[in-house]
Design a protein around this motif. Structure first.
Motif, mmCIF file in Angstrom:
data_model
loop_
_atom_site.group_PDB
_atom_site.id
_atom_site.type_symbol
_atom_site.label_atom_id
_atom_site.label_comp_id
_atom_site.label_asym_id
_atom_site.label_seq_id
_atom_site.Cartn_x
_atom_site.Cartn_y
_atom_site.Cartn_z
ATOM 1 N N HIS A 7 2.595 -2.364 8.736
ATOM 2 C CA HIS A 7 1.611 -2.333 9.834
ATOM 3 C C HIS A 7 2.373 -2.461 11.142
ATOM 4 N N ILE A 38 -4.928 -5.335 4.000
ATOM 5 C CA ILE A 38 -3.538 -4.888 3.817
ATOM 6 C C ILE A 38 -2.709 -5.990 3.173
ATOM 7 N N HIS A 135 2.332 3.069 2.433
ATOM 8 C CA HIS A 135 1.268 3.054 3.434
ATOM 9 C C HIS A 135 1.850 2.657 4.774
ATOM 10 N N HIS A 137 0.416 1.783 8.278
ATOM 11 C CA HIS A 137 -0.800 1.452 9.018
ATOM 12 C C HIS A 137 -0.442 1.340 10.495
ATOM 13 N N ASP A 176 -4.146 5.093 8.666
ATOM 14 C CA ASP A 176 -3.429 4.758 7.430
ATOM 15 C C ASP A 176 -2.812 6.044 6.892
#
Length: 182
Positions: A7, A38, A135, A137, A176
């Protein structure tokens, strides 16, 4: 086998190195829900040395009364990537040494659940180059800063696939991304 979820808070122009620009926008509670989702499956934290040294003094003394995320950051095993020994101490921390994609692959193989990364731009860019991020983010703030370090490096292509989006009342957009299909 684990997955890696990153993130990042970034400006519209991709600047990310000083997150103080986020303060003016407040923290939408729905952003907290997204971050909670998350981190909810995370069983490990992976940080670059510089980010570790910023997080350790900020989080190591926080309690759940100070911030609901404190137990996650303080009790979860933190893996530190960097060629230099960290200057800060923090419980449940393991130094991995200089970046080595094979070491991170092994960590993913040996980890059940998600390996969470916040910040750590240099580390994340290396992980993206090596195809190790599952992922990404991005929390994109509605401001172009014009100066600072860019998250994406000029001249490097990073193909990604959009998996989902959220828009918050404070103008922040959550994107995302996962690896692009080859």
């Amino acid at each position: 086998m684990g997955s890696i979820a990153v993130h990042e808070f970034i400006a519209l122009d991709g600047m990310y190195d000083d997150p103080s620009f986020t303060v003016a926008y407040g923290f939408d509670p729905k952003m907290g829900e997204t971050l909670g989702a998350i981190t909810g499956d995370a069983t490990a934290i992976l940080l670059g040395r510089n980010t570790f040294e910023m997080f350790a003094p900020a989080w190591s003394t926080r309690t759940v009364d100070d911030d609901p995320g404190a137990p996650f950051f303080n009790e979860t095993t933190k893996y530190i990537v960097g060629s230099q020994e960290p200057k800060e101490e923090w419980a449940n921390s393991v130094r991995l040494g200089a970046y080595d994609a094979d070491v991170i692959r092994k960590l993913k193989d040996e980890t059940e659940g998600t390996i969470y990364i916040s910040g750590s731009g240099t580390l994340v860019r290396a992980l993206l180059r090596d195809g190790l991020v599952d992922h990404l983010h991005l929390f994109v703030y509605p401001i172009a800063l014009g100066t600072g370090e860019r998250f994406f490096v000029d001249g490097e292509q990073t193909p990604l696939a959009l998996l989902s989006t959220d828009v918050y009342d404070n103008g922040v957009v959550h994107l995302d991304y996962g690896p692009a299909a080859s």
